[in-house]
Design a protein around this motif. Structure first.
Motif, short mmCIF file in Angstrom:
data_model
loop_
_atom_site.label_atom_id
_atom_site.label_comp_id
_atom_site.label_asym_id
_atom_site.label_seq_id
_atom_site.Cartn_x
_atom_site.Cartn_y
_atom_site.Cartn_z
N ARG A 140 0.83 -1.20 0.00
CA ARG A 140 0.00 0.00 0.00
C ARG A 140 0.87 1.25 0.00
NH1 ARG A 140 -1.64 3.84 3.14
NH2 ARG A 140 -3.65 4.80 2.79
N PHE A 141 1.94 1.25 0.81
CA PHE A 141 2.85 2.40 0.84
C PHE A 141 3.46 2.65 -0.53
CE2 PHE A 141 7.25 3.86 1.21
CZ PHE A 141 7.02 5.13 1.73
N LEU A 142 3.95 1.60 -1.19
CA LEU A 142 4.54 1.77 -2.52
C LEU A 142 3.51 2.27 -3.53
CD1 LEU A 142 6.89 -1.33 -2.88
CD2 LEU A 142 7.54 1.07 -2.71
N GLY A 143 2.29 1.74 -3.45
CA GLY A 143 1.25 2.16 -4.38
C GLY A 143 0.87 3.62 -4.20
N THR A 144 0.67 4.04 -2.96
CA THR A 144 0.29 5.44 -2.73
C THR A 144 1.45 6.38 -3.04
OG1 THR A 144 0.81 5.21 -0.38
CG2 THR A 144 -1.49 5.00 -1.01
N THR A 145 2.66 5.99 -2.71
CA THR A 145 3.81 6.84 -3.02
C THR A 145 4.01 6.97 -4.52
OG1 THR A 145 4.86 6.15 -0.96
CG2 THR A 145 6.27 7.18 -2.60
N ALA A 146 3.90 5.86 -5.23
CA ALA A 146 4.04 5.91 -6.69
C ALA A 146 2.93 6.74 -7.31
CB ALA A 146 4.02 4.49 -7.26
N ASN A 147 1.74 6.64 -6.77
CA ASN A 147 0.60 7.37 -7.30
C ASN A 147 0.74 8.87 -7.05
OD1 ASN A 147 -1.91 7.61 -8.55
ND2 ASN A 147 -3.01 7.40 -6.63
N PRO B 96 6.76 6.07 -12.10
CA PRO B 96 6.47 4.73 -12.63
C PRO B 96 7.37 3.61 -12.09
CG PRO B 96 6.36 6.35 -14.37
CD PRO B 96 6.89 7.06 -13.15
N PRO B 97 8.67 3.85 -11.82
CA PRO B 97 9.48 2.73 -11.32
C PRO B 97 8.98 2.16 -9.98
CG PRO B 97 10.90 4.47 -12.12
CD PRO B 97 9.51 5.02 -12.13
N MET B 98 8.32 2.98 -9.18
CA MET B 98 7.83 2.47 -7.89
C MET B 98 6.66 1.50 -8.07
SD MET B 98 8.14 5.66 -5.32
CE MET B 98 8.07 4.62 -3.88
N LEU C 50 -0.33 3.78 -14.47
CA LEU C 50 1.01 3.67 -15.04
C LEU C 50 1.02 4.04 -16.52
CD1 LEU C 50 3.92 2.85 -14.42
CD2 LEU C 50 3.31 0.51 -14.98
N VAL C 51 0.04 3.57 -17.27
CA VAL C 51 -0.05 3.91 -18.69
C VAL C 51 -0.25 5.41 -18.87
CG1 VAL C 51 -1.52 3.65 -20.73
CG2 VAL C 51 -0.81 1.64 -19.46
N CYS C 52 -1.11 6.00 -18.06
CA CYS C 52 -1.33 7.45 -18.15
C CYS C 52 -0.07 8.22 -17.79
CB CYS C 52 -2.48 7.86 -17.24
SG CYS C 52 -4.08 7.31 -17.85
N LEU C 53 0.69 7.75 -16.82
CA LEU C 53 1.94 8.42 -16.46
C LEU C 53 2.96 8.30 -17.58
CD1 LEU C 53 2.38 7.44 -12.71
CD2 LEU C 53 1.74 9.65 -13.65
N LYS C 54 3.01 7.15 -18.22
CA LYS C 54 3.95 6.96 -19.34
C LYS C 54 3.57 7.87 -20.50
CE LYS C 54 6.90 3.78 -18.15
NZ LYS C 54 8.32 4.01 -18.14
N ARG C 55 2.29 7.98 -20.79
CA ARG C 55 1.83 8.87 -21.87
C ARG C 55 2.14 10.32 -21.55
NH1 ARG C 55 -4.06 6.66 -23.67
NH2 ARG C 55 -3.31 4.77 -24.70
N LYS C 56 1.95 10.69 -20.31
CA LYS C 56 2.20 12.07 -19.90
C LYS C 56 3.68 12.41 -20.05
CE LYS C 56 2.59 14.43 -15.70
NZ LYS C 56 2.34 14.47 -14.30
N GLY C 57 4.55 11.43 -19.82
CA GLY C 57 5.99 11.66 -19.89
C GLY C 57 6.55 11.70 -21.30
N GLN C 58 5.79 11.20 -22.28
CA GLN C 58 6.28 11.19 -23.65
C GLN C 58 6.16 12.58 -24.26
OE1 GLN C 58 3.97 8.24 -25.65
NE2 GLN C 58 5.13 6.53 -24.80
#
Length: 147
Positions: free
Chosen positions: A68-75, A80-82, A133-141
């Motif tokens: 849960r900690f990793l998910g909320t921190t990554a979010n 994306p690596p988290m 994750l997909v939305c974050l990857k798209r945002k970073g492109q």
């Protein structure tokens, strides 16, 4: 405003599911440990088995909290690596729930219900995490320039 809304939209349901996950983890662990104590009182456990099962429940609880900690921190941090750690721990938690569903010494109906519900809950979180994750990857492109 609309672009910002598209950034926030997939992250919000994922965050809400992770928030519910904290309460579910607490409820699941309390119910499972209570059932384990009941089983210990009412049934015979082979030597050292009770201690091993308590240990697995404690490890599962720690995995769920770390997950849960990793998910909320990554979010929140949009890193994306988290998410890799989140997905790895989700797989580990699913394996633990499968153990408690099929390989535990005594499996009651309530054990089955709790573990199936936990697996369904984990299964809900994975697609939401992938969507974020997909939305974050798209945002970073970089966006293509149109002339």
């Amino acid at each position: 405003v609309e672009a910002r809304m598209r950034e926030v939209w997939p992250a919000l349901p994922f965050h809400l599911v992770l928030l519910c996950d904290l309460w579910w983890s607490l409820l699941y662990t309390a119910a499972s440990l209570s059932l384990l104590v009941y089983k210990r009182v009412k049934f015979f456990f082979p030597r050292h088995t009770f201690g091993v099962e308590v240990f697995f429940y404690v490890v599962l609880f720690l995995i769920l909290l770390l997950r849960r900690f990793l998910g909320t921190t990554a979010n929140r941090a949009h890193k994306p690596p988290m998410f890799a750690g989140f997905f790895f721990l989700t797989t580990t938690a699913a394996a633990c729930h499968a153990y408690f569903l099929f390989l535990q010494v005594y499996v009651f109906r309530i054990d089955q219900i709790l573990n199936i519900a936990a697996l369904v809950f984990l299964g809900l979180q994975v697609p939401l995490g992938v969507l974020v994750l997909v939305c974050l990857k798209r945002k970073g492109q970089p966006k293509e320039k149109t002339s």
